[in-house]
Design an enzyme around this catalytic site. Structure first.
Site, PDB file in Angstrom:
ATOM      1  N   THR A 206       0.820  -1.204   0.000  1.00 47.92           N
ATOM      2  CA  THR A 206       0.000   0.000   0.000  1.00 47.92           C
ATOM      3  C   THR A 206       0.864   1.268   0.000  1.00 47.92           C
ATOM      4  O   THR A 206       1.935   1.301   0.594  1.00 47.92           O
ATOM      5  CB  THR A 206      -0.937   0.040   1.214  1.00 47.92           C
ATOM      6  OG1 THR A 206      -1.599  -1.194   1.335  1.00 47.92           O
ATOM      7  CG2 THR A 206      -1.955   1.130   1.091  1.00 47.92           C
ATOM      8  N   ILE A 235     -11.392  -7.516  -0.795  1.00 46.34           N
ATOM      9  CA  ILE A 235     -11.114  -6.087  -0.737  1.00 46.34           C
ATOM     10  C   ILE A 235     -10.701  -5.737   0.684  1.00 46.34           C
ATOM     11  O   ILE A 235     -11.354  -6.146   1.649  1.00 46.34           O
ATOM     12  CB  ILE A 235     -12.350  -5.262  -1.152  1.00 46.34           C
ATOM     13  CG1 ILE A 235     -12.729  -5.573  -2.604  1.00 46.34           C
ATOM     14  CG2 ILE A 235     -12.087  -3.769  -0.980  1.00 46.34           C
ATOM     15  CD1 ILE A 235     -14.058  -4.996  -3.024  1.00 46.34           C
ATOM     16  N   GLY A 236      -9.620  -5.002   0.817  1.00 47.78           N
ATOM     17  CA  GLY A 236      -9.136  -4.599   2.130  1.00 47.78           C
ATOM     18  C   GLY A 236      -9.639  -3.234   2.545  1.00 47.78           C
ATOM     19  O   GLY A 236     -10.668  -2.751   2.062  1.00 47.78           O
ATOM     20  N   ASP A 237      -8.887  -2.590   3.422  1.00 46.53           N
ATOM     21  CA  ASP A 237      -9.334  -1.312   3.977  1.00 46.53           C
ATOM     22  C   ASP A 237      -9.025  -0.116   3.083  1.00 46.53           C
ATOM     23  O   ASP A 237      -9.653   0.944   3.218  1.00 46.53           O
ATOM     24  CB  ASP A 237      -8.690  -1.083   5.341  1.00 46.53           C
ATOM     25  CG  ASP A 237      -7.177  -0.915   5.229  1.00 46.53           C
ATOM     26  OD1 ASP A 237      -6.524  -1.851   4.735  1.00 46.53           O
ATOM     27  OD2 ASP A 237      -6.650   0.140   5.625  1.00 46.53           O
ATOM     28  N   THR A 257      -2.026   1.589   6.318  1.00 47.23           N
ATOM     29  CA  THR A 257      -1.427   0.446   5.648  1.00 47.23           C
ATOM     30  C   THR A 257      -1.303  -0.691   6.648  1.00 47.23           C
ATOM     31  O   THR A 257      -0.935  -0.472   7.801  1.00 47.23           O
ATOM     32  CB  THR A 257      -0.042   0.784   5.073  1.00 47.23           C
ATOM     33  OG1 THR A 257       0.552  -0.412   4.532  1.00 47.23           O
ATOM     34  CG2 THR A 257       0.891   1.373   6.122  1.00 47.23           C
ATOM     35  N   GLY A 258      -1.643  -1.899   6.229  1.00 42.79           N
ATOM     36  CA  GLY A 258      -1.533  -3.020   7.152  1.00 42.79           C
ATOM     37  C   GLY A 258      -2.516  -4.126   6.827  1.00 42.79           C
ATOM     38  O   GLY A 258      -2.976  -4.268   5.693  1.00 42.79           O
ATOM     39  N   TRP A 259      -2.845  -4.903   7.833  1.00 46.03           N
ATOM     40  CA  TRP A 259      -3.746  -6.038   7.676  1.00 46.03           C
ATOM     41  C   TRP A 259      -5.171  -5.504   7.581  1.00 46.03           C
ATOM     42  O   TRP A 259      -5.820  -5.198   8.580  1.00 46.03           O
ATOM     43  CB  TRP A 259      -3.576  -6.971   8.862  1.00 46.03           C
ATOM     44  CG  TRP A 259      -4.170  -8.331   8.677  1.00 46.03           C
ATOM     45  CD1 TRP A 259      -5.129  -8.717   7.797  1.00 46.03           C
ATOM     46  CD2 TRP A 259      -3.833  -9.499   9.419  1.00 46.03           C
ATOM     47  NE1 TRP A 259      -5.421 -10.049   7.929  1.00 46.03           N
ATOM     48  CE2 TRP A 259      -4.637 -10.561   8.927  1.00 46.03           C
ATOM     49  CE3 TRP A 259      -2.936  -9.766  10.462  1.00 46.03           C
ATOM     50  CZ2 TRP A 259      -4.569 -11.862   9.438  1.00 46.03           C
ATOM     51  CZ3 TRP A 259      -2.867 -11.061  10.971  1.00 46.03           C
ATOM     52  CH2 TRP A 259      -3.677 -12.081  10.463  1.00 46.03           C
ATOM     53  N   GLY A 260      -5.672  -5.391   6.359  1.00 47.82           N
ATOM     54  CA  GLY A 260      -6.901  -4.673   6.080  1.00 47.82           C
ATOM     55  C   GLY A 260      -8.124  -5.129   6.827  1.00 47.82           C
ATOM     56  O   GLY A 260      -8.980  -4.317   7.201  1.00 47.82           O
TER      57      GLY A 260
END
Length: 340
Positions: A206, A235-237, A257-260
């Site tokens: 990201t 789909i993530g965050d 940014t990270g584990w969505g």
């Protein structure tokens, strides 16, 4: 007679004032402040695992990107323009998990998500699951400004991009050897744990930017290729307003940014703004509370960057590192990659 003469002089004085002959007072104008901050993903970014040559490449690209936005702000441009153009630079680089450098899905395709938000109007735009849009952040802005919607996805989003005359490319444009090898490594360990956070940082990547312009307007944007080996249209965050991106002139502008999955469940970006608005926390205090005491306790990890409406900058993460850079109105540049 004297009374009439004095009255005449008074009228003449008023007339001269209205015609601008009186000496103007010097306006009390404070020097305009602005600031910009970017990230290029968080994860297991360790100095021992990075060659001097590779570290130099990342630093050079981070500096190039943030100077694009800084120059826009310094010349009186808008925070929205600064965010978009800065992210374009990162999307065009194969170094980051966005645009050109996007990771691969389980089906060996590249699917992009992006979002952008205007802190002045609270208008926002986002796209998800596109495969041919060269710069997804441009699509997110087009959705914000030229459609009645906030988020478009898949083929519909690509159709809208074509109607907006955005640059479309063949999917092969997004192929990079680095990202494809990452997919192969994750697939080799697939039977062990698809959601194992230690497998090649498959959830991280990201790029994002947050900015404050000279007029006091905030903006934020985020763009990503998502999670390596993702399936089923995951789909993530990053395209979720309030989770991966948020901007409000009353408080701050945030990109995550990270584990969505955890950032969505924690509504991270908006939660930071809410803690500032309702509890009076500083942007750094709010970010620490959300990243360490909320996301971290749930089992998620990653990072956030942000700037508040006074120009205070924040970068907080609970991973081993985060690609990041900042510039302020006086031109001071900071670039970081590893742990604080």
């Amino acid at each position: 007679m004297h009374y009439i003469f004095r009255s005449f002089l008074f009228v003449l004085f008023l007339f001269s004032c209205k015609n601008g002959t009186e000496k103007p007072q010097k306006p009390n104008i404070k020097e305009a402040k602005f600031a910009i901050i970017i990230h290029g993903g968080a994860g297991t970014i360790l100095k021992k695992n990075m060659s001097p040559e590779k570290e130099k490449l990342y630093k050079a690209k981070l500096e190039e990107a943030i100077r694009v936005g800084y120059n826009i702000l310094n010349e009186g441009g808008s925070s929205i323009d600064a965010v978009q153009k800065t992210i374009n630079t990162l999307e065009d680089s194969p170094l980051f998990n966005a645009g050109k450098g996007a990771v691969f899905t389980n089906a060996e395709t590249n699917e992009h998500d992006a979002s952008i938000m205007d802190g002045k109007t609270l208008n926002a735009g986002a796209s998800a699951g596109t495969k041919t849009v060269k710069n997804p952040i441009n699509l997110a802005r087009a959705i914000m400004e030229n459609s009645p919607h906030v988020m478009l996805s898949g083929e519909g989003a690509e159709q809208f991009a074509a109607e907006q005359q955005l640059i479309l490319v063949d999917p092969s444009y997004f192929y990079t050897k680095k990202s494809f090898k990452s997919l192969e490594r994750v697939k080799q360990n697939e039977n062990m744990a698809y959601y194992d956070a230690n497998i090649n940082d498959s959830k991280f990547g990201t790029v994002g930017c947050a900015a404050l312009d000279k007029k006091g307007n905030l903006a934020a944007g985020t763009s990503t290729g998502g999670m390596t080996n993702k399936r089923w249209g995951r789909i993530g965050d990053s395209p979720v307003i309030g989770s991966g991106t948020y901007a409000n002139n009353q408080t701050c502008a945030i990109s995550c940014t990270g584990w969505g999955e955890y950032f969505i469940r924690s509504v991270v970006a908006h939660d930071i703004s809410a803690l500032m608005e309702y509890k009076g926390l500083s942007i750094t205090q709010a970010a620490k509370e959300v990243i360490h005491n909320k996301v971290g306790k749930l089992g998620g990890n990653g990072g956030v960057i942000g700037v508040d409406n006074k120009g205070n900058l924040m970068m907080e993460f609970n991973t081993a590192g985060m690609f990041r850079a900042t510039m302020t109105a006086n031109g001071d540049l900071y670039i970081g990659m590893f742990e604080k």
